[in-house]
Every structure is written in structure tokens, then in C-alpha cells.
Design a protein around this motif. Structure first.
Motif, mmCIF file in Angstrom:
data_model
loop_
_atom_site.group_PDB
_atom_site.id
_atom_site.type_symbol
_atom_site.label_atom_id
_atom_site.label_comp_id
_atom_site.label_asym_id
_atom_site.label_seq_id
_atom_site.Cartn_x
_atom_site.Cartn_y
_atom_site.Cartn_z
ATOM 1 N N PRO A 24 -2.212 -9.751 6.748
ATOM 2 C CA PRO A 24 -3.613 -10.063 6.508
ATOM 3 C C PRO A 24 -4.062 -9.776 5.083
ATOM 4 O O PRO A 24 -4.877 -10.524 4.530
ATOM 5 N N VAL A 25 -3.543 -8.713 4.485
ATOM 6 C CA VAL A 25 -3.927 -8.415 3.094
ATOM 7 C C VAL A 25 -3.427 -9.519 2.177
ATOM 8 O O VAL A 25 -4.147 -9.996 1.292
ATOM 9 N N ILE B 183 -5.684 -11.892 -0.313
ATOM 10 C CA ILE B 183 -5.386 -11.981 -1.744
ATOM 11 C C ILE B 183 -5.038 -13.408 -2.145
ATOM 12 O O ILE B 183 -5.411 -13.880 -3.211
ATOM 13 N N LEU C 67 -16.776 -7.051 2.476
ATOM 14 C CA LEU C 67 -15.626 -6.770 1.624
ATOM 15 C C LEU C 67 -16.056 -6.613 0.163
ATOM 16 O O LEU C 67 -15.640 -5.674 -0.531
ATOM 17 N N THR D 72 -13.423 -2.747 -10.270
ATOM 18 C CA THR D 72 -12.395 -2.702 -9.226
ATOM 19 C C THR D 72 -11.325 -3.761 -9.454
ATOM 20 O O THR D 72 -10.129 -3.470 -9.375
ATOM 21 N N ILE D 73 -11.766 -4.972 -9.767
ATOM 22 C CA ILE D 73 -10.815 -6.055 -10.001
ATOM 23 C C ILE D 73 -9.941 -5.770 -11.211
ATOM 24 O O ILE D 73 -8.753 -6.065 -11.222
ATOM 25 N N SER D 74 -10.532 -5.153 -12.234
ATOM 26 C CA SER D 74 -9.734 -4.816 -13.410
ATOM 27 C C SER D 74 -8.607 -3.847 -13.059
ATOM 28 O O SER D 74 -7.546 -3.870 -13.667
ATOM 29 N N ILE D 75 -8.860 -2.995 -12.073
ATOM 30 C CA ILE D 75 -7.864 -1.968 -11.738
ATOM 31 C C ILE D 75 -6.863 -2.444 -10.697
ATOM 32 O O ILE D 75 -5.662 -2.308 -10.864
ATOM 33 N N GLY E 191 -5.218 -8.796 -9.066
ATOM 34 C CA GLY E 191 -3.883 -9.322 -9.286
ATOM 35 C C GLY E 191 -3.190 -9.573 -7.970
ATOM 36 O O GLY E 191 -3.686 -9.219 -6.904
ATOM 37 N N LYS E 192 -2.052 -10.170 -8.074
ATOM 38 C CA LYS E 192 -1.383 -10.721 -6.909
ATOM 39 C C LYS E 192 -0.792 -9.629 -6.023
ATOM 40 O O LYS E 192 -0.760 -9.767 -4.802
ATOM 41 N N TRP E 193 -0.343 -8.537 -6.598
ATOM 42 C CA TRP E 193 0.498 -7.636 -5.822
ATOM 43 C C TRP E 193 -0.096 -6.266 -5.545
ATOM 44 O O TRP E 193 0.253 -5.626 -4.547
ATOM 45 N N PRO F 234 -2.911 -4.801 -4.411
ATOM 46 C CA PRO F 234 -3.474 -4.426 -3.110
ATOM 47 C C PRO F 234 -2.420 -4.448 -2.015
ATOM 48 O O PRO F 234 -2.442 -3.611 -1.106
ATOM 49 N N ILE F 235 -1.501 -5.385 -2.103
ATOM 50 C CA ILE F 235 -0.447 -5.480 -1.091
ATOM 51 C C ILE F 235 0.445 -4.250 -1.148
ATOM 52 O O ILE F 235 0.779 -3.645 -0.117
ATOM 53 N N ASN G 153 -1.443 -1.176 0.103
ATOM 54 C CA ASN G 153 -1.574 -1.229 1.555
ATOM 55 C C ASN G 153 -0.254 -0.919 2.260
ATOM 56 O O ASN G 153 -0.241 -0.282 3.313
ATOM 57 N N PRO H 4 9.279 -8.959 0.670
ATOM 58 C CA PRO H 4 10.516 -9.560 0.169
ATOM 59 C C PRO H 4 10.303 -10.522 -0.983
ATOM 60 O O PRO H 4 11.201 -10.753 -1.774
ATOM 61 N N SER H 5 9.076 -11.093 -1.110
ATOM 62 C CA SER H 5 8.919 -12.127 -2.126
ATOM 63 C C SER H 5 8.548 -11.573 -3.495
ATOM 64 O O SER H 5 8.339 -12.328 -4.426
ATOM 65 N N LEU I 111 -8.982 -1.433 1.438
ATOM 66 C CA LEU I 111 -7.792 -2.161 1.894
ATOM 67 C C LEU I 111 -7.936 -2.573 3.356
ATOM 68 O O LEU I 111 -7.489 -3.643 3.765
ATOM 69 N N LEU J 27 -10.051 -5.597 3.413
ATOM 70 C CA LEU J 27 -9.206 -6.700 2.968
ATOM 71 C C LEU J 27 -8.382 -7.237 4.142
ATOM 72 O O LEU J 27 -8.273 -8.444 4.359
ATOM 73 N N ALA J 28 -7.799 -6.307 4.889
ATOM 74 C CA ALA J 28 -6.985 -6.693 6.039
ATOM 75 C C ALA J 28 -7.851 -7.302 7.133
ATOM 76 O O ALA J 28 -7.477 -8.303 7.755
#
Lengths: 115, 115
Positions: A13-14, A18, A94, B17-20, B23-25, B27-28, B31, B48-49, B95, B98-99
Motif C-alpha cells: 500500500p505504501v 508513492i 494524509l 516533509t517532502i524535502s526530507i 522521493g521514490k524509495w 517512505p517505502i 515503512n 526487490p525492485s 507512514l 500512507l499505507a
DNA sequence: TAATTTGGTTACCTTTTGGTTACTTGTATT
DNA sequence: AATACAAGTAACCAAAAGGTAACCAAATTA
């Protein structure tokens, strides 16, 4: 992969979130729209460091996702108004959490140290 | 601008928050660490990706921000364990939101349509 | 002896993102 | 007659992000 989405987006879900609103500008734009109806020029003015090219393409993408409405008035000079759809409004909690964390001492300290 | 942070980050909490963690990875990754202590290889396996180059640089950045601990054991083969600091743990409610949003019908529908 | 293990790093390359400048359009203003 | 306005678009370029493949160390296992 043939789309901009991250691999296996169906499983996490995260990752899904994203994939949809990740990136530098989308959460900021959505938050700036918030509960109001706002014109392109006003958004540009509130977020001065975004170029209008990028603002316009981000808005189009959010519209494609069904997160914002775009109403174009056939006037001259043109007028276009943006607002959140119900789907977009479902992001408000959110965005509030995003803002809350950005207001913490932790966040401010990191920004201060690394800017 | 001389840093990766967006202009005027001091004035907008969402932008901070977005500055910190934008990006793509990031938060993932945060989490996936969650409440546990987890090794590099395990993270790589859960996500894995992501390439290990990017995983390693993202982890280093998060460590610099004080959001994660990195404990290196001088063993061979090496062992490194990651966990959230208290600052990192303060992100858990965010997070979770987000989920939560990623689990909505809205999010799933968008992913389905555009993948 | 050779392969395996773990947590990376390095060099190199491609893709994506973002920024700049100029241009458009029709009406109203100077 | 020239300029300003709003909301973009098009062409072009620079920078950042991200991916790939090869490589390393030292001990263990086959």
C-alpha cells in the motif's frame, strides 16, 4: 516495466500511494488546493519555485488520476479553476499528517542542518 | 539553491516533509524497517525492485538525517543492522496514513488503470 | 581448491525530471 | 498602435535520479 509505477505496486500500500502522489510537487500542489477552488496563476504564486511547465503537467496528471477537477471558462484572458474531487479530498488526512510532521522540531532541525 | 531542498522550505510544513522523505524509495524503506531491526540483505529482499546501489545511498541519507540507526558488526561476511531512531519512529503515524490511503479503493483503481 | 556469503562500492550509462525562453490567443487598456 | 492579461504549450537543454555489471574482503563450506 511499461508504466511509471514501481514494481509490484499491487502488493504494498505504501508503494501504491508513492506511485500516485510521490514526487517533488504533487503533495504540495494538492495541499495548496485543499478545500478551495483556485486558479492556475494563484497556485503559481503560492508555489513560486515551480515552473509553470511543471505545474501544468503535474495538474494534468492529477486530473487524469481523478484527484482534481479542472474547469475551464471560455473567457479571454482565460480562466481555469482547480479543486479537489472527492477522491482528492480523501487525501486530506494524509496531507495533514505530512504537514504535522513538517512542523515538528525534528523536521525543522534536519532542514536547518542540511540546507 | 545549493541543497536538494525545495525553495522556502522553512515556510511550508508539507514542503519540509517532502524535502526530507520525498522521493521514490524513502517512505517505502522507512515503512519496511518499521519497528524492527533489519539487515541490509533482508531489506533488499523485501523491496526487490530497488538496486543495492540506491538502497545503500538512501539508507546513508536517512542515517545522516538521524532517522535510522546503522549498526555494523565486524564479522565476516559482514552484518549490518538498521532500525528507526526515535526521530524515525515519529514518522510511523504518517507512514500508516500512507499505507491506509494505499489500501483504499481509489488508490487501487488508479494503479489498475494506469499500469 | 573453489565457490559462497554479505554489504556494500565504482564506473558507466540511460531515463526521468525539471528549468528557460519564447510564443500563442482574443479582448481590454493605454 | 502597442501592451498587458491568463493559462498555458513547444523546443530545447541541464541536472538528478536510477539502473547494470563488475568487483572487493575474509571466513566458511563443499
Amino acid at each position: 516495466m511499461s508504466s511509471k509505477f514501481i514494481d509490484n505496486p499491487l502488493n504494498c500500500p505504501v508503494t501504491r500511494t508513492i506511485s500516485i502522489i510521490g514526487g517533488k510537487w504533487k503533495p504540495i500542489i494538492l495541499n495548496c488546493i485543499g478545500d478551495r477552488t483556485i486558479r492556475f496563476g494563484k497556485l503559481n504564486q503560492i508555489i513560486p519555485s515551480i515552473s509553470n511547465k511543471v505545474l501544468s503537467s503535474e495538474l494534468r496528471e492529477l486530473e487524469q488520476y481523478g484527484l482534481i477537477h479542472r474547469i475551464e471558462f471560455t473567457e479571454m484572458p482565460p480562466r481555469v479553476e482547480y479543486s479537489l474531487t472527492n477522491a482528492g479530498k480523501s487525501l486530506l488526512p494524509l496531507l495533514l499528517e505530512l504537514a504535522n510532521w513538517g512542523n515538528t522540531h525534528t523536521a525543522k532541525k534536519i532542514i536547518k542542518e542540511f540546507t
